[in-house]
Write a protein that holds these residues in place. Structure first.
Motif, PDB file in Angstrom:
ATOM      1  N   VAL A 136      18.486  -2.122 -29.694  1.00  0.00           N
ATOM      2  CA  VAL A 136      19.855  -2.011 -30.333  1.00  0.00           C
ATOM      3  C   VAL A 136      20.841  -2.148 -29.464  1.00  0.00           C
ATOM      4  O   VAL A 136      20.953  -1.695 -28.543  1.00  0.00           O
ATOM      5  N   ILE A 137      22.067  -2.930 -29.761  1.00  0.00           N
ATOM      6  CA  ILE A 137      23.029  -3.363 -29.237  1.00  0.00           C
ATOM      7  C   ILE A 137      24.245  -2.555 -29.592  1.00  0.00           C
ATOM      8  O   ILE A 137      24.724  -2.693 -30.758  1.00  0.00           O
ATOM      9  N   VAL A 138      24.961  -1.868 -28.681  1.00  0.00           N
ATOM     10  CA  VAL A 138      25.996  -1.065 -29.022  1.00  0.00           C
ATOM     11  C   VAL A 138      27.387  -1.634 -28.104  1.00  0.00           C
ATOM     12  O   VAL A 138      27.024  -1.454 -26.722  1.00  0.00           O
ATOM     13  N   ALA A 139      28.225  -2.055 -28.492  1.00  0.00           N
ATOM     14  CA  ALA A 139      29.305  -2.361 -27.777  1.00  0.00           C
ATOM     15  C   ALA A 139      30.427  -1.639 -27.481  1.00  0.00           C
ATOM     16  O   ALA A 139      30.821  -0.694 -28.570  1.00  0.00           O
ATOM     17  N   VAL A 140      31.033  -1.512 -26.470  1.00  0.00           N
ATOM     18  CA  VAL A 140      32.045  -0.369 -26.347  1.00  0.00           C
ATOM     19  C   VAL A 140      33.348  -1.299 -25.763  1.00  0.00           C
ATOM     20  O   VAL A 140      33.214  -1.759 -24.487  1.00  0.00           O
ATOM     21  N   SER A 141      34.343  -1.793 -26.434  1.00  0.00           N
ATOM     22  CA  SER A 141      35.549  -2.623 -26.314  1.00  0.00           C
ATOM     23  C   SER A 141      36.709  -1.500 -26.413  1.00  0.00           C
ATOM     24  O   SER A 141      36.650  -0.602 -26.502  1.00  0.00           O
ATOM     25  N   GLY A 142      37.881  -2.056 -25.573  1.00  0.00           N
ATOM     26  CA  GLY A 142      39.067  -1.595 -25.633  1.00  0.00           C
ATOM     27  C   GLY A 142      40.213  -2.109 -25.975  1.00  0.00           C
ATOM     28  O   GLY A 142      40.349  -3.549 -25.497  1.00  0.00           O
ATOM     29  N   PHE A 143      41.439  -1.572 -26.260  1.00  0.00           N
ATOM     30  CA  PHE A 143      42.621  -2.054 -26.527  1.00  0.00           C
ATOM     31  C   PHE A 143      43.202  -2.816 -25.307  1.00  0.00           C
ATOM     32  O   PHE A 143      43.810  -4.033 -25.128  1.00  0.00           O
ATOM     33  N   SER A 144      43.098  -2.080 -24.276  1.00  0.00           N
ATOM     34  CA  SER A 144      43.438  -2.535 -22.890  1.00  0.00           C
ATOM     35  C   SER A 144      42.615  -1.906 -21.534  1.00  0.00           C
ATOM     36  O   SER A 144      41.740  -1.134 -22.018  1.00  0.00           O
ATOM     37  N   SER A 145      42.988  -2.221 -20.600  1.00  0.00           N
ATOM     38  CA  SER A 145      42.210  -1.562 -19.235  1.00  0.00           C
ATOM     39  C   SER A 145      42.577   0.030 -19.497  1.00  0.00           C
ATOM     40  O   SER A 145      43.752   0.461 -19.985  1.00  0.00           O
ATOM     41  N   GLU A 146      41.602   0.812 -18.781  1.00  0.00           N
ATOM     42  CA  GLU A 146      42.067   2.256 -18.490  1.00  0.00           C
ATOM     43  C   GLU A 146      42.488   2.716 -19.872  1.00  0.00           C
ATOM     44  O   GLU A 146      43.357   4.054 -19.712  1.00  0.00           O
ATOM     45  N   VAL A 147      41.648   2.724 -20.817  1.00  0.00           N
ATOM     46  CA  VAL A 147      41.801   3.346 -22.046  1.00  0.00           C
ATOM     47  C   VAL A 147      40.713   4.602 -22.154  1.00  0.00           C
ATOM     48  O   VAL A 147      40.651   5.414 -23.114  1.00  0.00           O
ATOM     49  N   GLY A 148      39.561   4.466 -21.462  1.00  0.00           N
ATOM     50  CA  GLY A 148      38.606   5.295 -21.656  1.00  0.00           C
ATOM     51  C   GLY A 148      37.218   5.068 -22.053  1.00  0.00           C
ATOM     52  O   GLY A 148      36.213   5.693 -22.424  1.00  0.00           O
ATOM     53  N   LYS A 149      37.152   3.522 -21.807  1.00  0.00           N
ATOM     54  CA  LYS A 149      35.938   2.756 -22.073  1.00  0.00           C
ATOM     55  C   LYS A 149      34.569   3.417 -21.348  1.00  0.00           C
ATOM     56  O   LYS A 149      33.598   3.715 -21.830  1.00  0.00           O
ATOM     57  N   THR A 150      34.715   3.568 -20.151  1.00  0.00           N
ATOM     58  CA  THR A 150      33.952   3.883 -19.155  1.00  0.00           C
ATOM     59  C   THR A 150      33.275   5.332 -19.538  1.00  0.00           C
ATOM     60  O   THR A 150      32.282   5.671 -19.428  1.00  0.00           O
ATOM     61  N   THR A 151      34.245   6.137 -19.627  1.00  0.00           N
ATOM     62  CA  THR A 151      34.008   7.528 -19.648  1.00  0.00           C
ATOM     63  C   THR A 151      33.253   7.643 -21.157  1.00  0.00           C
ATOM     64  O   THR A 151      32.338   8.390 -21.217  1.00  0.00           O
ATOM     65  N   LEU A 152      33.472   6.822 -22.277  1.00  0.00           N
ATOM     66  CA  LEU A 152      32.549   6.973 -23.395  1.00  0.00           C
ATOM     67  C   LEU A 152      31.272   6.563 -23.285  1.00  0.00           C
ATOM     68  O   LEU A 152      30.505   6.948 -23.765  1.00  0.00           O
TER      69      LEU A 152
END
Length: 231
Positions: free
Chosen positions: A5-21
């Motif tokens: 299963v592939i789940v992608a976590v993208s973001g509007f910009s840097s430092e928006v909380g992608k890694t935390t999620l």
């Protein structure tokens, strides 16, 4: 064998909380793997070289560092993924032209039932089963790669970084109307940190769905499952 299963976590910009999620999800899915994609330039990227520049790591082919010995560093994104319980972490270091090759080679190394991938540009090269677009409640600047990724997104996740105590949904609704982003976001479902249990339940359903899809594909094509193709 079925593909992960592939789940992608993208973001509007840097430092928006992608890694935390990503870390929150990894803690909820022990035994899953993680992929971190870093795009670099052969010369200085113009930012703080101690913070982000990977020019000295680039090669004529994508560089993929898999396993704790190759990519664990306390406080770095890959280190945080390990600390959150990832079964394996793959760090993909590429130029813009190497993204597709690099991400597909990394996916070929995944042995777990599922994998979380952090990044926007990957969605130009692979099809993910679920795509989360991370934003602050206040929206803010949206990178071009994020606008493209929104066309593949399954939901928007509002992080509360520096914005605790605000009404995230109302604040985001106001921003999307004023910013002209309504046409890109459309009717995508909106999640906040309070909705994490519901979000996790949605991801849990994917494993059953992917198993059924792959089994149907095997029966119809009479062949082994390929890596996910371009959407």
């Amino acid at each position: 064998m079925k593909r992960p299963v592939i789940v992608a976590v993208s973001g509007f910009s840097s430092e928006v909380g992608k890694t935390t999620l990503m870390c929150d999800l990894l803690r909820a899915f022990p035994g899953w793997e993680a992929i971190k994609v870093t795009r670099g330039h052969y010369r200085s990227c113009g930012r703080d070289p101690h913070a982000c520049c990977v020019s000295d790591l680039l090669s004529d082919e994508p560089v993929i560092r898999s396993g704790r010995e190759q990519n664990y560093a306390p406080g770095k994104d890959t280190g945080r993924f390990w600390d959150a319980g990832a079964m394996n972490v793959h760090w993909v270091i590429v130029t813009d032209a190497q993204v597709e090759q690099g991400i597909k080679e990394a996916l070929a190394r995944v042995c777990a039932p599922g994998v979380f991938i952090e990044g926007n540009s990957i969605l130009d090269s692979i099809r993910a089963d679920f795509v989360l677009m991370v934003s602050r409640a206040s929206g803010g600047k949206v990178k071009g790669s994020a606008r493209r990724a929104l066309s593949h997104s399954s939901a928007v996740y509002l992080s509360n970084i520096t914005e605790e105590g605000t009404d995230e949904r109302n604040k985001f609704a106001l921003w999307r109307q004023q910013s002209g982003m309504e046409k890109f976001i459309g009717d995508l479902p909106i999640y906040t940190r309070e909705d994490l249990p519901e979000l996790i339940a949605q991801v849990q359903k994917l494993d059953v769905t992917v198993t059924a899809q792959v089994a149907t594909g095997f029966a119809a094509a009479g062949q082994s499952s390929p890596l996910p193709g371009r959407r």
